[in-house]
Structure formats: structure tokens, C-alpha cells
Design a protein around this motif. Structure first.
Motif, PDB file in Angstrom:
ATOM      1  N   TYR A 115     -22.605 -39.977  17.895  1.00 36.33           N
ATOM      2  CA  TYR A 115     -22.439 -41.423  17.731  1.00 36.33           C
ATOM      3  C   TYR A 115     -22.919 -42.108  18.920  1.00 36.33           C
ATOM      4  CZ  TYR A 115     -18.229 -41.778  20.572  1.00 36.33           C
ATOM      5  OH  TYR A 115     -17.104 -41.815  21.613  1.00 36.33           O
ATOM      6  N   PHE A 116     -23.331 -43.111  19.091  1.00 38.24           N
ATOM      7  CA  PHE A 116     -23.872 -44.011  20.018  1.00 38.24           C
ATOM      8  C   PHE A 116     -22.842 -45.172  20.612  1.00 38.24           C
ATOM      9  CE2 PHE A 116     -27.292 -42.474  17.542  1.00 38.24           C
ATOM     10  CZ  PHE A 116     -27.991 -41.774  18.483  1.00 38.24           C
ATOM     11  N   THR A 117     -22.715 -45.217  21.776  1.00 38.51           N
ATOM     12  CA  THR A 117     -22.209 -46.858  22.302  1.00 38.51           C
ATOM     13  C   THR A 117     -23.235 -47.151  23.178  1.00 38.51           C
ATOM     14  OG1 THR A 117     -21.713 -45.502  24.349  1.00 38.51           O
ATOM     15  CG2 THR A 117     -20.032 -45.839  22.768  1.00 38.51           C
ATOM     16  N   SER A 118     -23.409 -48.596  23.016  1.00 41.17           N
ATOM     17  CA  SER A 118     -24.568 -49.296  23.509  1.00 41.17           C
ATOM     18  C   SER A 118     -24.126 -50.710  24.075  1.00 41.17           C
ATOM     19  CB  SER A 118     -25.447 -49.638  22.592  1.00 41.17           C
ATOM     20  OG  SER A 118     -26.961 -50.266  22.921  1.00 41.17           O
ATOM     21  N   GLY A 119     -24.424 -50.849  25.096  1.00 41.19           N
ATOM     22  CA  GLY A 119     -24.125 -52.107  26.030  1.00 41.19           C
ATOM     23  C   GLY A 119     -25.258 -52.778  26.544  1.00 41.19           C
ATOM     24  N   GLU A 120     -25.178 -54.009  27.587  1.00 36.55           N
ATOM     25  CA  GLU A 120     -26.480 -54.434  27.823  1.00 36.55           C
ATOM     26  C   GLU A 120     -27.492 -53.638  28.838  1.00 36.55           C
ATOM     27  OE1 GLU A 120     -25.764 -58.312  29.718  1.00 36.55           O
ATOM     28  OE2 GLU A 120     -24.304 -58.936  27.824  1.00 36.55           O
ATOM     29  N   THR A 121     -26.536 -52.833  29.444  1.00 38.19           N
ATOM     30  CA  THR A 121     -27.469 -51.848  30.321  1.00 38.19           C
ATOM     31  C   THR A 121     -27.507 -50.578  30.115  1.00 38.19           C
ATOM     32  OG1 THR A 121     -25.322 -51.436  31.573  1.00 38.19           O
ATOM     33  CG2 THR A 121     -26.659 -53.455  32.333  1.00 38.19           C
ATOM     34  N   GLU A 122     -27.099 -49.906  28.993  1.00 34.81           N
ATOM     35  CA  GLU A 122     -27.056 -48.607  28.836  1.00 34.81           C
ATOM     36  C   GLU A 122     -26.745 -48.443  27.283  1.00 34.81           C
ATOM     37  OE1 GLU A 122     -25.140 -45.713  31.011  1.00 34.81           O
ATOM     38  OE2 GLU A 122     -23.283 -46.017  30.432  1.00 34.81           O
ATOM     39  N   THR A 123     -27.404 -47.532  26.762  1.00 34.42           N
ATOM     40  CA  THR A 123     -26.989 -46.888  25.397  1.00 34.42           C
ATOM     41  C   THR A 123     -26.852 -45.334  25.896  1.00 34.42           C
ATOM     42  OG1 THR A 123     -28.495 -48.332  24.239  1.00 34.42           O
ATOM     43  CG2 THR A 123     -27.697 -46.268  23.029  1.00 34.42           C
ATOM     44  N   ARG A 124     -25.700 -44.847  25.140  1.00 37.78           N
ATOM     45  CA  ARG A 124     -25.269 -43.532  25.290  1.00 37.78           C
ATOM     46  C   ARG A 124     -24.993 -42.814  24.029  1.00 37.78           C
ATOM     47  NH1 ARG A 124     -21.836 -41.569  29.877  1.00 37.78           N
ATOM     48  NH2 ARG A 124     -22.200 -39.559  28.784  1.00 37.78           N
ATOM     49  N   ALA A 125     -25.375 -41.524  23.825  1.00 41.82           N
ATOM     50  CA  ALA A 125     -25.035 -40.639  22.728  1.00 41.82           C
ATOM     51  C   ALA A 125     -23.887 -39.664  23.039  1.00 41.82           C
ATOM     52  CB  ALA A 125     -26.167 -39.844  22.312  1.00 41.82           C
ATOM     53  N   GLU A 153     -15.542 -51.327  16.238  1.00 47.14           N
ATOM     54  CA  GLU A 153     -16.707 -52.137  15.741  1.00 47.14           C
ATOM     55  C   GLU A 153     -17.928 -51.245  15.616  1.00 47.14           C
ATOM     56  OE1 GLU A 153     -16.990 -55.530  18.299  1.00 47.14           O
ATOM     57  OE2 GLU A 153     -14.745 -56.140  17.689  1.00 47.14           O
ATOM     58  N   THR A 154     -18.305 -51.018  14.418  1.00 39.87           N
ATOM     59  CA  THR A 154     -19.236 -50.038  13.959  1.00 39.87           C
ATOM     60  C   THR A 154     -20.460 -50.456  13.157  1.00 39.87           C
ATOM     61  OG1 THR A 154     -17.375 -48.538  13.548  1.00 39.87           O
ATOM     62  CG2 THR A 154     -19.234 -47.955  12.740  1.00 39.87           C
ATOM     63  N   ILE A 155     -21.571 -50.045  13.384  1.00 39.49           N
ATOM     64  CA  ILE A 155     -22.866 -50.414  12.759  1.00 39.49           C
ATOM     65  C   ILE A 155     -23.514 -49.139  12.762  1.00 39.49           C
ATOM     66  CG2 ILE A 155     -25.014 -51.870  12.991  1.00 39.49           C
ATOM     67  CD1 ILE A 155     -23.897 -53.284  15.269  1.00 39.49           C
ATOM     68  N   SER A 156     -24.168 -49.000  11.368  1.00 37.82           N
ATOM     69  CA  SER A 156     -24.897 -47.715  11.223  1.00 37.82           C
ATOM     70  C   SER A 156     -26.199 -47.691  11.996  1.00 37.82           C
ATOM     71  CB  SER A 156     -25.249 -47.330   9.980  1.00 37.82           C
ATOM     72  OG  SER A 156     -26.413 -48.016   9.542  1.00 37.82           O
ATOM     73  N   TYR A 157     -26.672 -46.636  12.742  1.00 34.10           N
ATOM     74  CA  TYR A 157     -28.035 -46.696  13.312  1.00 34.10           C
ATOM     75  C   TYR A 157     -29.148 -47.143  12.923  1.00 34.10           C
ATOM     76  CZ  TYR A 157     -32.065 -44.790  15.680  1.00 34.10           C
ATOM     77  OH  TYR A 157     -33.416 -44.695  16.238  1.00 34.10           O
ATOM     78  N   ASP A 158     -29.300 -46.981  11.348  1.00 41.30           N
ATOM     79  CA  ASP A 158     -30.438 -47.218  10.582  1.00 41.30           C
ATOM     80  C   ASP A 158     -30.217 -48.845  10.587  1.00 41.30           C
ATOM     81  OD1 ASP A 158     -31.391 -44.981  10.170  1.00 41.30           O
ATOM     82  OD2 ASP A 158     -30.515 -44.420   8.362  1.00 41.30           O
ATOM     83  N   ASP A 159     -29.040 -49.381  10.158  1.00 43.70           N
ATOM     84  CA  ASP A 159     -28.855 -50.772  10.062  1.00 43.70           C
ATOM     85  C   ASP A 159     -29.347 -51.652  11.378  1.00 43.70           C
ATOM     86  OD1 ASP A 159     -27.992 -50.760   7.420  1.00 43.70           O
ATOM     87  OD2 ASP A 159     -26.154 -50.738   7.779  1.00 43.70           O
ATOM     88  N   GLY A 173     -23.755 -59.310   8.229  1.00 40.96           N
ATOM     89  CA  GLY A 173     -22.383 -58.617   7.680  1.00 40.96           C
ATOM     90  C   GLY A 173     -22.523 -57.321   7.958  1.00 40.96           C
ATOM     91  N   LEU A 174     -23.404 -56.543   8.549  1.00 41.57           N
ATOM     92  CA  LEU A 174     -23.425 -55.107   8.638  1.00 41.57           C
ATOM     93  C   LEU A 174     -22.423 -54.266   9.630  1.00 41.57           C
ATOM     94  CD1 LEU A 174     -27.306 -54.777   7.942  1.00 41.57           C
ATOM     95  CD2 LEU A 174     -25.229 -54.489   6.417  1.00 41.57           C
ATOM     96  N   LEU A 175     -21.818 -55.530  10.529  1.00 47.48           N
ATOM     97  CA  LEU A 175     -20.840 -54.772  11.398  1.00 47.48           C
ATOM     98  C   LEU A 175     -19.595 -54.685  10.965  1.00 47.48           C
ATOM     99  CD1 LEU A 175     -20.302 -54.341  14.576  1.00 47.48           C
ATOM    100  CD2 LEU A 175     -19.611 -56.591  14.655  1.00 47.48           C
ATOM    101  N   ARG A 176     -18.852 -53.502  10.912  1.00 48.98           N
ATOM    102  CA  ARG A 176     -17.620 -53.605  10.366  1.00 48.98           C
ATOM    103  C   ARG A 176     -16.466 -53.127  11.298  1.00 48.98           C
ATOM    104  NH1 ARG A 176     -20.995 -49.235   8.818  1.00 48.98           N
ATOM    105  NH2 ARG A 176     -19.633 -47.641   9.522  1.00 48.98           N
ATOM    106  N   GLY A 187     -24.499 -40.979  13.602  1.00 50.70           N
ATOM    107  CA  GLY A 187     -25.331 -42.118  14.294  1.00 50.70           C
ATOM    108  C   GLY A 187     -24.802 -43.470  14.340  1.00 50.70           C
ATOM    109  N   ASP A 188     -23.563 -43.372  13.945  1.00 52.03           N
ATOM    110  CA  ASP A 188     -22.850 -44.753  14.054  1.00 52.03           C
ATOM    111  C   ASP A 188     -22.964 -45.226  15.634  1.00 52.03           C
ATOM    112  OD1 ASP A 188     -21.682 -44.993  11.640  1.00 52.03           O
ATOM    113  OD2 ASP A 188     -19.755 -44.392  12.095  1.00 52.03           O
ATOM    114  N   VAL A 189     -23.139 -46.548  15.769  1.00 54.24           N
ATOM    115  CA  VAL A 189     -23.306 -47.239  17.157  1.00 54.24           C
ATOM    116  C   VAL A 189     -21.874 -48.009  16.984  1.00 54.24           C
ATOM    117  CG1 VAL A 189     -24.415 -48.911  18.400  1.00 54.24           C
ATOM    118  CG2 VAL A 189     -25.655 -47.529  16.760  1.00 54.24           C
ATOM    119  N   ILE A 190     -20.971 -47.653  18.045  1.00 60.59           N
ATOM    120  CA  ILE A 190     -19.551 -48.266  17.988  1.00 60.59           C
ATOM    121  C   ILE A 190     -19.083 -48.838  19.548  1.00 60.59           C
ATOM    122  CG2 ILE A 190     -17.114 -47.493  17.641  1.00 60.59           C
ATOM    123  CD1 ILE A 190     -18.003 -44.897  16.333  1.00 60.59           C
ATOM    124  N   LEU A 191     -18.423 -49.910  19.224  1.00 54.72           N
ATOM    125  CA  LEU A 191     -17.951 -50.460  20.209  1.00 54.72           C
ATOM    126  C   LEU A 191     -16.208 -50.357  20.081  1.00 54.72           C
ATOM    127  CD1 LEU A 191     -17.797 -52.330  23.053  1.00 54.72           C
ATOM    128  CD2 LEU A 191     -17.799 -54.277  21.507  1.00 54.72           C
TER     129      LEU A 191
END
Length: 196
Positions: A115-125, A153-159, A173-176, A187-191
Motif C-alpha cells: 500500500y502507499f502513503t503520499s504527501g506533498e513531498t514524498e510517496t512511499r510504498a 482515508e483510502t483511494i485505490s491506486y487506479d482511481d 467521491g472516490l475517497l473512502r 495498491g491502496d493509497v492511504i492517509l
């Protein structure tokens, strides 16, 4: 299985027998991936030796991946468009050959996902086990995230890729907002929201 020259992974054991031998740490009980290093011309279909290895792998319920060290070395030097053209000429694609295929098979056999986390300065797997809940996945980052978990707070990678940004995904409306029982998907992108 030692007496008949077979790896321990071929033995059919009950759950209790499996628990009994687990502490032995038998290497031949581990699942296998055979990586066959082949010439670039054999990357798509294999060759006679690969066919023999496929038979062996099938008899052991093991996986086999074709890799060409020569091709992998050349791919490092090429731009993306050139990579695709080069691989097309060999009859393969980037996702299904070589090191990527080997890593994918290894993740599958080990029951891992990303899964991924992503902010303004970096994205990590982040690598986690399949079936992990959001709090447990958050704990990979820091145990405070797991302990004080509020929501994910989750978005699928593809979305996210399709929308182009977190903001775009939110607008569609794709942020869950997922809770403690949510099972993280590949592949979830999560905050993570947490409070300690």
C-alpha cells in the motif's frame, strides 16, 4: 521424504503434523520459485531446458519465472518508450517478464502486498501481509499509528491515477473513510488519521 529423495514440501501433512515440524525450519519445506535465466530469444516461450524445469516445478507445485539477465541489463539503459519497443520485439511485456514477474511471484508466495502513503513531498510504498486490517497496516509506519488509529482515508491506486490527484478523486467521491475492520487492498493509497 528424505528416504525417497523428495523435498519435504511434497509431503502431505495434517495440520498437527505441520505444527510439529514447523520448529525444524526445513528449507525443503518452503515454497519454491524457480528463476530460469534464459537468452533474450527464449524469454517469451522458453526452451527445452525451461520445459524440463516447468515439469519439475509442476511436480513440486512450485512457480517458475523466466528471466534474462542480458535483457534486464539492457532495460536499465533504455527510456520507457524504448523499453516497450525492445520487449515487444522479444514477444513479452514489462509487467510479465524478468525481475518484475519474479518480485510479483515472491510477493504472492509470501502472501505480501503493497500500500502507499503520499504527501506533498514524498510517496512511499509499504509492504504488509495480505488480509491485514488498516490499524495493523498503519503499525508498519509507526506503532503509534496502530495504537491511536481513528480511520484510514483510502483511494485505490487506479482511481488516483485516473483522477490525477487526491483532490480529483475526492471530487468524484472516490475517497473512502475506512474503519478499524477495513482489510487493506493491494495498491491502496492511504492517509491514516490517529490520535495518541
Amino acid at each position: 521424504q528424505e528416504e525417497n529423495d523428495q523435498p519435504a514440501r511434497n509431503a502431505q501433512l495434517t495440520e498437527d503434523e505441520e505444527l510439529t515440524i514447523k520448529s525444524l525450519g526445513l528449507l525443503t519445506r518452503k515454497k519454491m520459485i524457480y528463476a530460469a535465466n534464459v537468452a533474450d530469444a527464449d524469454l517469451a516461450e522458453g526452451n527445452e531446458m525451461v520445459d524440463r524445469l516447468r515439469d519439475l516445478a509442476a511436480s513440486e507445485e512450485a512457480k517458475i519465472v523466466l528471466v534474462s539477465a542480458q535483457v534486464e541489463a539492457e532495460l536499465v539503459e533504455l527510456e520507457d518508450d524504448d523499453k516497450n519497443e525492445f520487449l515487444d520485439a522479444l514477444g513479452v511485456n514489462l509487467e510479465d517478464c524478468g525481475l518484475r514477474a519474479l518480485v510479483r511471484e515472491a510477493y504472492d508466495i509470501l502472501q505480501l502486498q503493497t500500500y502507499f502513503t503520499s504527501g506533498e513531498t514524498e510517496t512511499r510504498a509499504w509492504t504488509i501481509g495480505k488480509g491485514w486490517t488498516a490499524p495493523k497496516a498503519a503499525g508498519v509506519i509507526h506503532n503509534d499509528f496502530e495504537r491511536g488509529f481513528i480511520r484510514a482515508e483510502t483511494i485505490s491506486y487506479d482511481d488516483l491515477v485516473q483522477c490525477g490527484s487526491e483532490k480529483g478523486a475526492k471530487e468524484k467521491g472516490l475517497l473512502r473513510s475506512e474503519g478499524k475492520d477495513y482489510v487493506v487492498q493491494e495498491g491502496d493509497v492511504i492517509l491514516f488519521r490517529f490520535n495518541v
